[in-house]
Design an enzyme around this catalytic site. Structure first.
Site, PDB file in Angstrom:
ATOM      1  N   ARG A   1       0.911  -1.244   0.071  1.00 24.75           N
ATOM      2  CA  ARG A   1      -0.023  -0.080   0.027  1.00 24.75           C
ATOM      3  C   ARG A   1       0.914   1.181   0.072  1.00 24.75           C
ATOM      4  O   ARG A   1       0.545   2.008  -0.877  1.00 24.75           O
ATOM      5  CB  ARG A   1      -0.915  -0.027   1.372  1.00 24.75           C
ATOM      6  N   THR A   2       1.570   1.362   1.049  1.00 27.52           N
ATOM      7  CA  THR A   2       2.525   2.656   1.112  1.00 27.52           C
ATOM      8  C   THR A   2       3.328   3.011  -0.050  1.00 27.52           C
ATOM      9  O   THR A   2       3.409   3.923  -0.473  1.00 27.52           O
ATOM     10  CB  THR A   2       3.401   2.668   2.328  1.00 27.52           C
TER      11      THR A   2
ATOM     12  N   LYS B   1      22.369  -7.010  -0.265  1.00 32.10           N
ATOM     13  CA  LYS B   1      23.881  -7.943  -0.285  1.00 32.10           C
ATOM     14  C   LYS B   1      24.591  -7.188   1.054  1.00 32.10           C
ATOM     15  O   LYS B   1      25.691  -7.123   0.986  1.00 32.10           O
ATOM     16  CB  LYS B   1      24.502  -7.324  -1.456  1.00 32.10           C
TER      17      LYS B   1
ATOM     18  N   ARG C   1      11.324   3.621   3.686  1.00 25.74           N
ATOM     19  CA  ARG C   1      10.464   2.592   4.742  1.00 25.74           C
ATOM     20  C   ARG C   1      11.547   1.597   5.256  1.00 25.74           C
ATOM     21  O   ARG C   1      12.598   1.237   4.207  1.00 25.74           O
ATOM     22  CB  ARG C   1       9.528   1.731   3.928  1.00 25.74           C
TER      23      ARG C   1
ATOM     24  N   HIS D   1       5.002   6.548  11.488  1.00 30.69           N
ATOM     25  CA  HIS D   1       4.526   6.332  10.158  1.00 30.69           C
ATOM     26  C   HIS D   1       3.693   7.580   9.820  1.00 30.69           C
ATOM     27  O   HIS D   1       2.548   7.262   9.830  1.00 30.69           O
ATOM     28  CB  HIS D   1       3.794   4.901   9.763  1.00 30.69           C
TER      29      HIS D   1
END
Lengths: 314, 177
Positions: free
Chosen positions: A54-55, A82, A104, A134
């Site tokens: 969603r975000t 990595k 995020r 958030h």
């Protein structure tokens, strides 16, 4: 203000400006031409070091509607998997000429680190950091509540909102408590004691362990997801017990105030914190929250990266 | 500093513009008036009211915010958005009369034409302004002008309206150099 890292970065007036701006952005999204030239020539990087549907697509849609160029950078299939450090990633983004980085990250404070590291010049927008905050989710929740219950303008004075479930691991709950109380709403947290953080006594909220008694008193209910991926210990005896005490089902829905709305930031665990028939009921605004999320993120991108200095009115 | 236009001048100019709009469009049935916030929006509603008084039928009126279409967004601080109100019948096939307080470089009107394209496709677009102060930077011309005020670029024209500033007047500030 350059970065959006926490709801604490916003004063009440600016929070309301973001919501008002989102009203106008929503009008564009409803129009025949869903595209504005506003951010033409700007580059927005979506740096997602943690899974999100969603975000990420919401920020991507928002940036594209404002004509920005969007580069998606996800953990899987990138150098982050990595083991590249945040600093090296940031320097790469700087070299790409990113005007804004939407980040995020599973680590609380990652957005702050990126903003304060002086590794890049762009604006940092926190799209969820660990169990910390958030902010764009809280803004879209406040926008949804204001649209349904406060006529789409002003603050949220006089409204009462319940946030139910895993408060401990929830950055959505933290940001929502800060924003909703800033906007004048009263917030009640409903959760088992094991899923409330220690510092909750210092928060400007009421706490209840009895969901049924709270239901008839609130105008909006925000159900939180049980975050299996962050639960290292046993916080409740069984899913069924949690669902019985803190899940919302048709019987509980019948106890709610008429006109009240039911929200969930998604993704929903149907059958755990929310039953399927409640998720699809008329009181549920879960799907609308997604659409509102695009408007809010358009407003954030516009206000934080379109211009060169601080916001002016008029 | 004396007023370039007094409240009576403004009122007369708006009445004349209303008649000119009606004359040009053979009545008010095909027109949709869209004022550009902040002061253009107030003028748009005033024009609609005067025209309704003359014709005796309701006039389609609304507002059009152009902020997101400005060409100087990069150069200055972001501005809070103003309200856009489009009448429910839309602007498809209508004659849109854009209304603003001062016509100067023409850039606001260019932005407004772009903003209109996002709302729909009007049959034609006309422009009404209270003051035309010259110094156009784009090939844009008003169809209806309240008053032509020759100014130098170093001067500034201030429009005050009752709804927003508590009084009606137009002032020219600064020396004519």
């Amino acid at each position: 203000m350059k970065h959006l890292l926490s709801i604490n970065d916003l004063d009440k007036d600016f929070a309301i400006t973001i919501l008002d701006t989102a009203n106008e952005m929503a009008r564009v999204s409803e129009g025949p031409v869903k595209k504005l030239p506003t951010l033409r020539g700007k580059t927005v990087v979506n740096l997602f070091a943690e899974d999100s549907t969603r975000t990420r697509i919401s920020f991507e849609a928002a940036a594209k509607r404002l004509s920005a160029d969007v580069i998606n950078f996800t953990a899987k299939g990138s150098s982050i998997s990595k083991g590249e450090s945040l600093k090296d990633t940031a320097q790469t983004l700087q070299a790409l000429g990113a005007d804004a980085v939407v980040i995020r990250h599973p680590a609380s404070g990652a957005a702050h680190r990126l903003a304060q590291g002086r590794w890049m010049n762009g604006t940092v927008i926190n799209a969820g950091d660990g169990t910390h905050e958030h902010p764009s989710q809280a803004l879209l929740d406040a926008y949804t509540i204001r649209k349904h219950l406060a006529g789409g303008k002003g603050d949220l004075k006089g409204l009462r909102v319940a946030i139910v479930g895993d408060i401990l691991h929830s950055r959505v709950a933290r940001s929502n408590v800060l924003l909703l109380t800033k906007l004048g709403a009263e917030v009640v947290l409903v959760a088992p004691p094991t899923l409330l953080p220690h510092e909750v006594q210092a928060w400007p909220v009421k706490i209840s362990y009895d969901f049924n008694s709270v239901l008839p008193t609130v105008d909006a209910i925000i159900m939180l997801r049980i975050q299996q991926e962050r639960m290292s210990d046993l916080y409740f005896p069984s899913d069924r017990e949690y669902s019985t005490l803190f899940g919302i089902n048709s019987e509980r829905l019948a106890l709610t105030k008429s006109g009240s709305i039911l929200m969930h930031p998604g993704p929903m665990n149907r059958g755990l914190e929310i039953s399927a028939e409640v998720a699809d009921s008329a009181q549920s605004v879960v799907v609308e929250q997604v659409a509102n999320g695009v408007s809010i993120r358009m407003a954030i991108l516009y206000l934080f990266i379109a211009g060169s200095q601080e916001l002016v009115n008029g | 500093m004396s007023a370039a236009l007094t409240d009576a001048d403004i009122s007369r100019a708006l009445t004349r513009i209303s008649h000119e709009i009606l004359e040009r469009n053979s009545g008010s049935t095909s027109i949709t008036i869209l004022g550009i916030p902040t002061r253009g929006a107030h003028l748009g509603y005033r024009l609609a009211k005067i025209i309704e008084g003359i014709e005796g039928v309701p006039v389609q009126v609304g507002t059009l915010d152009i902020t997101l279409h400005r060409d100087d967004l990069r150069l200055r601080a972001p501005r809070a958005l103003m309200e856009t109100v489009i009448p429910s019948i839309g602007i498809e096939g209508r004659t849109v009369v854009l209304v603003d307080d001062v016509l100067f470089s023409g850039r606001t009107i260019r932005s407004a034409l772009d903003a209109l394209g996002e709302v729909g496709r009007p049959e034609r677009v006309q422009l009404a302004v209270l003051v035309d102060r010259g110094h156009r930077e784009l090939p844009i011309k008003a169809d209806f002008v309240g008053k032509n005020l020759p100014t130098s670029k170093s001067q500034s024209v201030k429009v005050h309206l009752l709804e927003h500033d508590g009084r009606d007047e137009v002032l020219i500030e600064g020396e004519n150099s």
